[in-house]
Design a protein around this motif. Structure first.
Motif, PDB file in Angstrom:
ATOM      1  N   ARG A  91      28.328  37.206  26.908  1.00 44.31           N
ATOM      2  CA  ARG A  91      27.757  36.427  28.003  1.00 44.31           C
ATOM      3  C   ARG A  91      26.260  36.653  28.030  1.00 44.31           C
ATOM      4  N   THR A  92      25.540  35.635  28.182  1.00 44.26           N
ATOM      5  CA  THR A  92      24.117  35.815  28.412  1.00 44.26           C
ATOM      6  C   THR A  92      23.919  36.189  29.868  1.00 44.26           C
ATOM      7  N   ALA A  93      22.763  36.682  30.131  1.00 40.34           N
ATOM      8  CA  ALA A  93      22.475  37.079  31.514  1.00 40.34           C
ATOM      9  C   ALA A  93      22.610  35.895  32.454  1.00 40.34           C
ATOM     10  N   GLU A  94      22.169  34.750  31.955  1.00 38.26           N
ATOM     11  CA  GLU A  94      22.230  33.569  32.830  1.00 38.26           C
ATOM     12  C   GLU A  94      23.672  33.178  33.104  1.00 38.26           C
ATOM     13  N   GLN A  95      24.485  33.223  32.042  1.00 37.28           N
ATOM     14  CA  GLN A  95      25.881  32.881  32.225  1.00 37.28           C
ATOM     15  C   GLN A  95      26.545  33.850  33.191  1.00 37.28           C
ATOM     16  N   ALA A  96      26.202  35.113  33.003  1.00 33.74           N
ATOM     17  CA  ALA A  96      26.782  36.122  33.889  1.00 33.74           C
ATOM     18  C   ALA A  96      26.360  35.882  35.329  1.00 33.74           C
ATOM     19  N   ALA A  97      25.084  35.550  35.473  1.00 36.52           N
ATOM     20  CA  ALA A  97      24.587  35.313  36.823  1.00 36.52           C
ATOM     21  C   ALA A  97      25.277  34.120  37.456  1.00 36.52           C
ATOM     22  N   LEU A  98      25.448  33.096  36.655  1.00 35.62           N
ATOM     23  CA  LEU A  98      26.114  31.910  37.181  1.00 35.62           C
ATOM     24  C   LEU A  98      27.570  32.210  37.525  1.00 35.62           C
ATOM     25  N   ALA A  99      28.205  32.959  36.630  1.00 31.80           N
ATOM     26  CA  ALA A  99      29.616  33.272  36.869  1.00 31.80           C
ATOM     27  C   ALA A  99      29.802  34.105  38.118  1.00 31.80           C
ATOM     28  N   ASP A 100      28.869  34.986  38.354  1.00 33.11           N
ATOM     29  CA  ASP A 100      29.002  35.871  39.512  1.00 33.11           C
ATOM     30  C   ASP A 100      28.405  35.283  40.781  1.00 33.11           C
ATOM     31  N   GLY A 101      27.831  34.107  40.651  1.00 34.28           N
ATOM     32  CA  GLY A 101      27.241  33.511  41.829  1.00 34.28           C
ATOM     33  C   GLY A 101      25.930  34.115  42.227  1.00 34.28           C
TER      34      GLY A 101
ATOM     35  N   PRO B 124      38.475  33.902  36.910  1.00 37.52           N
ATOM     36  CA  PRO B 124      39.470  33.209  36.076  1.00 37.52           C
ATOM     37  C   PRO B 124      39.660  33.864  34.717  1.00 37.52           C
ATOM     38  N   ARG B 125      38.566  34.253  34.126  1.00 37.68           N
ATOM     39  CA  ARG B 125      38.702  34.873  32.804  1.00 37.68           C
ATOM     40  C   ARG B 125      39.446  36.199  32.907  1.00 37.68           C
ATOM     41  N   ALA B 126      39.144  36.903  33.980  1.00 46.40           N
ATOM     42  CA  ALA B 126      39.829  38.185  34.164  1.00 46.40           C
ATOM     43  C   ALA B 126      41.322  37.959  34.357  1.00 46.40           C
ATOM     44  N   LEU B 127      41.646  36.915  35.114  1.00 45.41           N
ATOM     45  CA  LEU B 127      43.057  36.640  35.349  1.00 45.41           C
ATOM     46  C   LEU B 127      43.762  36.265  34.054  1.00 45.41           C
ATOM     47  N   ILE B 128      43.094  35.478  33.229  1.00 44.74           N
ATOM     48  CA  ILE B 128      43.704  35.077  31.958  1.00 44.74           C
ATOM     49  C   ILE B 128      43.971  36.299  31.094  1.00 44.74           C
ATOM     50  N   TRP B 129      42.950  37.139  30.995  1.00 40.60           N
ATOM     51  CA  TRP B 129      43.125  38.337  30.168  1.00 40.60           C
ATOM     52  C   TRP B 129      44.200  39.251  30.738  1.00 40.60           C
ATOM     53  N   SER B 130      44.219  39.346  32.055  1.00 38.58           N
ATOM     54  CA  SER B 130      45.241  40.188  32.674  1.00 38.58           C
ATOM     55  C   SER B 130      46.629  39.651  32.358  1.00 38.58           C
ATOM     56  N   ALA B 131      46.758  38.326  32.408  1.00 43.92           N
ATOM     57  CA  ALA B 131      48.054  37.719  32.098  1.00 43.92           C
ATOM     58  C   ALA B 131      48.454  38.027  30.661  1.00 43.92           C
ATOM     59  N   VAL B 132      47.481  37.947  29.765  1.00 40.47           N
ATOM     60  CA  VAL B 132      47.769  38.263  28.361  1.00 40.47           C
ATOM     61  C   VAL B 132      48.239  39.708  28.223  1.00 40.47           C
ATOM     62  N   ILE B 133      47.557  40.585  28.927  1.00 41.40           N
ATOM     63  CA  ILE B 133      47.929  42.002  28.859  1.00 41.40           C
ATOM     64  C   ILE B 133      49.339  42.217  29.372  1.00 41.40           C
ATOM     65  N   VAL B 134      49.664  41.546  30.462  1.00 40.61           N
ATOM     66  CA  VAL B 134      51.007  41.693  31.032  1.00 40.61           C
ATOM     67  C   VAL B 134      52.051  41.191  30.045  1.00 40.61           C
ATOM     68  N   VAL B 135      51.771  40.041  29.438  1.00 41.51           N
ATOM     69  CA  VAL B 135      52.725  39.481  28.485  1.00 41.51           C
ATOM     70  C   VAL B 135      52.935  40.451  27.314  1.00 41.51           C
ATOM     71  N   VAL B 136      51.847  40.971  26.806  1.00 38.25           N
ATOM     72  CA  VAL B 136      51.961  41.917  25.686  1.00 38.25           C
ATOM     73  C   VAL B 136      52.751  43.145  26.097  1.00 38.25           C
ATOM     74  N   ALA B 137      52.487  43.606  27.305  1.00 38.11           N
ATOM     75  CA  ALA B 137      53.203  44.795  27.779  1.00 38.11           C
ATOM     76  C   ALA B 137      54.694  44.523  27.887  1.00 38.11           C
TER      77      ALA B 137
END
Lengths: 190, 635
Positions: A91-101, B124-137
């Motif tokens: 993630r670039t810093a900008e992407q991270a910033a956008l993702a985190d609001g 959302p990305r965290a949830l997706i990865w978490s779901a993958v982890i659960v499935v693997v487990a």
């Protein structure tokens, strides 16, 4: 002996609470700076936390030659660099910033503000933060330390382990680049 | 403005970072160039905009969490390594954050809901990865072979016990086909050592079955083993499925037993316990990994039925057999006097007073490595308690309590979950004064001279808090001080020596470096050793050689840093001298220092430095080959 030195000596003597006071004293300030370096709010929080942990573990190595906060900054930038390097290009810093609001608003809306004014100000803040996030890393760090923290060139050089001349040139380039990106915003403000 | 350098000057001009010459030059340019003035205005406006950005604030107080993480990292460097978070994807970090929060919660009274970053978790990305982890487990759970059933395993163990009272048969040993079934990292002992072990177990059996006078916590484990062996047939008839265990090939059983048992045992000595660990705790007893499973509360119950446990040489039965722990260590061990009569137990109060009033005869420093697992299981604390060197007694009804590791001094601060100080709150004492604290790095003030140690011992004052900080990844170390009788120390070191996966060989440094005596062998020098100790003290007090008790690990630290100290050389010298001709090793020297048959009225002040390491290195092979009839074998 200033407050920090006293708290440090107390912490070294075994008073955990003294270091806790140092954390409380500097956590917001450090977070505010790291926010621009790490990008996202969550990353910044992790960096700040890790910075304090590292500082605690290495407290005995703090010689007191510089201010505690300066020393803390050095750790913080090293930690942030480690985080960034390990995460790679995920993630670039900008992407991270956008993702985190992080770029979403200024969070300082006043009740008396008209809705239009508030939205306009929030939009300006978002643009400024986005422009900062788009700066190259080495420029952004220097800019933040100077503009947000108000450090002199010498201190910035000490924190970043750079020659003062490099700090000066990077700061200038950062400003020029930001000036180009924010020309419209600056024009409105004027 | 003619070039970049000039424009750079304007930036520095705004910041007031120009030299006098540059300042004059910029002002000249500004006076003549409208372009320059416009640039300056724009830079000024930019600065105002940046400085006008609202300040962000953390929505939580990091102090408590920072201190908790630091404490964990100091005590178990591999655990909670925050830097590892960066290696993980977002979901991994979210999961780690959850784990971390859960770990924090386990140390606090309630679950720290407010500390969970819901925004990070619900990403959302965290949830997706978490779901993958659960499935693997889930997939792993259903595809992996089922783990061994602890109950069946225990039943299998019980089935291996042929007769009641044959406690010795339940220890790790060679099978009939000669296969070594001890712990994986433990080399097979020589036949001679095996024989000595058998002798010792027989002696313990006799002590248990005939005398039944010793309410010795140390022997509780053996009691339990005996009791279990006695009840094994009954257990078999209680419906345990032994047929499957019997059907298992003997060779397979021989291979799987030590590993599985070891794993179980190490889990069982963890401070927390659950019903599922019951079988594991039995396994821990099987392997002699300490009596953690018995617990302090259980010991407290036993204390109601049994006379008070002795805490000094005057009335504590010594181990029934000389030490036979490390390869080759058996040859030089000292004979041990028989168990004290019951009358001595009855006079425990008087004997305790005598012991308390006995001046310290000598001081030794013992350096040990302890595995992380054993450290977390507070195995050393348990050994102290078992040998009467420490016993936690709470103020509430005298119920015994454990020494809480997290309440000892860690590094440069006193660390507790709440972040408040708990200076030496975990310290306990009975026969001697036992103090415990954690020092993460050898601080200068730990390097104390023997007179200081003696003075501390006499005053029983808590030593000053150490000013030491742990670097990231550097193992923490526990620092103990206590007074011990020779028999207690002998028993303690013997037990340490037996647990080769939990502890390294103790390195003992003493103020008394009578190399002639040591070279002559412990058997010759032991009895007179205590007699000369006061003389050794006098020297250490300043009049004589002036030798001080140095911390071995400090010497090592300095050696790593390139500043090898004289203390290191001295310790090496001592270690060299301690190597007896028959390869008895360092432990033999320990035996010579703490000869149990020394006068009961002697008292040794002991400083133990317990360094936490990931894994304890296996004991070195004997320096000299034993007799051909009993060749030392590796595992």
């Amino acid at each position: 002996m200033n407050d920090d030195a006293q708290l440090i000596s107390q912490a070294l003597a075994g008073q955990t609470s003294a270091f806790g006071q140092l954390v409380e004293k500097y956590q917001d300030r450090l977070y505010n700076t790291v926010l621009h370096v790490a990008g996202g709010a969550e990353d910044a929080k992790d960096v700040v936390q890790e910075t304090f942990v590292q500082a605690f573990l290495k407290l005995e190595s703090f010689q007191g030659a510089s201010a505690f906060y300066t020393w803390l900054y050095r750790i913080a930038f090293n930690v942030a660099a480690t985080f960034r390097r390990r995460r790679g290009a995920m993630r670039t810093a900008e992407q991270a910033a956008l993702a985190d609001g992080h770029l979403g608003g200024d969070g300082t809306s006043r009740a008396s503000d008209a809705p239009g004014e508030r939205l306009e100000r929030e939009e300006r803040c978002r643009q400024v933060r986005q422009a900062i996030a788009q700066l190259p890393e080495e420029y952004r760090v220097v800019l933040v330390l100077r503009e947000m923290e108000g450090y002199c060139y010498e201190t910035i050089a000490e924190i970043l382990d750079l020659p003062v001349g490099t700090v000066r040139s990077r700061l200038h380039r950062a400003r020029m680049q930001l000036r180009e990106q924010l020309r419209e915003v600056l024009a409105v403000e004027e | 403005m003619s070039d970049v350098n000039e424009s750079e000057l304007f930036s520095a001009y705004l910041d007031g970072e120009l030299t006098a010459d540059e300042q004059v030059r910029v002002e000249q340019i500004l006076a003549t160039s409208p372009e320059a003035r416009q640039l300056l205005d724009e830079l000024r406006a930019l600065g105002s905009t940046l400085q006008g950005l609202p300040q962000e604030k953390l929505d939580e107080d990091l102090a408590a969490r920072v201190l908790q993480i630091a404490e964990r990292r100091m005590l178990a460097p591999e655990e909670a390594d925050e830097s590892d978070l960066a290696d993980k994807p977002v979901a991994g970090r979210a999961a780690a954050a959850l784990t971390r929060s859960a770990a924090d919660a386990s140390e606090s009274e309630g679950f720290p809901w407010r500390e969970i970053s819901w925004r990070g978790i619900l990403n959302p990305r965290a949830l997706i990865w978490s779901a993958v982890i659960v499935v693997v487990a889930v997939v792993i759970h259903y595809t992996a072979p089922p783990p061994a059933n602890p109950n069946r395993q225990q039943a299998r163990l019980d089935d291996n016990k042929p007769t009641a009272g044959a406690a010795a048969e339940t220890r790790p040993k060679s099978t009939s086909d000669g296969a070594w079934v001890g712990p994986a990292n433990q080399p097979k002992p020589s036949d001679e050592m095996q024989a000595k072990r058998e002798e010792r177990r027989d002696a313990i059996d006799k002590t248990e079955t005939n005398a039944k006078t010793g309410p010795i916590a140390k022997d509780i484990g053996d009691k339990e083993t005996i009791a279990k062996a006695e009840t094994a047939p009954a257990a078999a008839s209680d419906g345990r499925d032994l047929k499957k265990a019997e059907a298992k090939p003997e060779a397979d059983r021989s291979k799987s037993r030590p590993d599985e048992l070891h794993k179980y045992a190490m889990k069982a000595i963890q401070p927390d316990s659950s019903p599922k660990k019951a079988a594991g705790k039995d396994a821990a007893r099987e392997l002699g990994y300490g009596a953690h499973d018995q617990g302090f509360a259980r010991r407290s119950e036993e204390k109601k039925e049994l006379p008070p446990r002795e805490s000094f040489a005057g009335n504590k039965p010594a181990p029934a057999e000389p030490l036979a722990a490390k390869p080759g260590a058996a040859a030089a061990v000292a004979p041990v006097p028989p168990a004290a009569p019951a009358s001595a137990v009855a006079k425990s109060d008087e004997a305790a007073r005598v012991f308390r009033d006995t001046p310290v005869q000598t001081a030794i420093v013992v350096h040990l490595n302890v595995s992380t697992t054993a450290f977390r299981g507070r195995l050393f604390d348990e050994l102290l308690v078992r040998n009467g060197l420490a016993a936690g007694e709470s103020s509430e009804g005298g119920q015994a309590v454990a020494v809480p590791v997290r309440n000892v001094q860690a590094g440069n601060t006193a660390l507790t979950a709440g972040g408040s100080q708990a200076p030496l709150s975990g310290s306990v004492s009975t026969g001697g004064s036992t103090r415990q604290q954690v020092v993460a790095q050898a601080p200068a003030d730990v390097e104390r001279t023997q007179p200081q140690i003696v003075q501390n011992s006499a005053s029983r004052a808590a030593p000053p808090m150490r000013a030491g900080a742990a670097g990231g990844g550097r193992p923490a170390s526990l620092y103990y001080e206590f007074d011990a009788s020779p028999a207690q120390l002998h028993a303690l070191l013997a037990e340490i020596g037996e647990q080769t996966e939990a502890f390294s060989s103790p390195e003992v440094a003493s103020s008394l470096t009578d190399t002639k005596r040591k070279n002559a062998g412990p058997a010759k020098g032991e009895q007179g050793f205590a007699d000369d100790q006061s003389g050794g003290f006098g020297q250490a007090n300043g009049a004589g050689s002036g030798q001080t008790v140095q911390m071995p690990w400090r010497g090592k630290q300095q050696s790593k840093a390139g500043a090898e100290s004289r203390a290191t050389d001295k310790l090496r010298e001592q270690a060299t001298h301690s190597q007896a001709a028959d390869g008895a090793g360092e432990l033999a020297y320990s035996q010579s220092v703490v000869a149990p048959e020394a006068a009961a009225a002697t008292k040794t002040h002991v400083v133990v430095l317990l360094s936490v390491v990931d894994r304890v290195a296996p004991p070195p092979a004997p320096a000299a080959a034993p007799s051909p009839a009993a060749p030392a074998k590796g595992k």
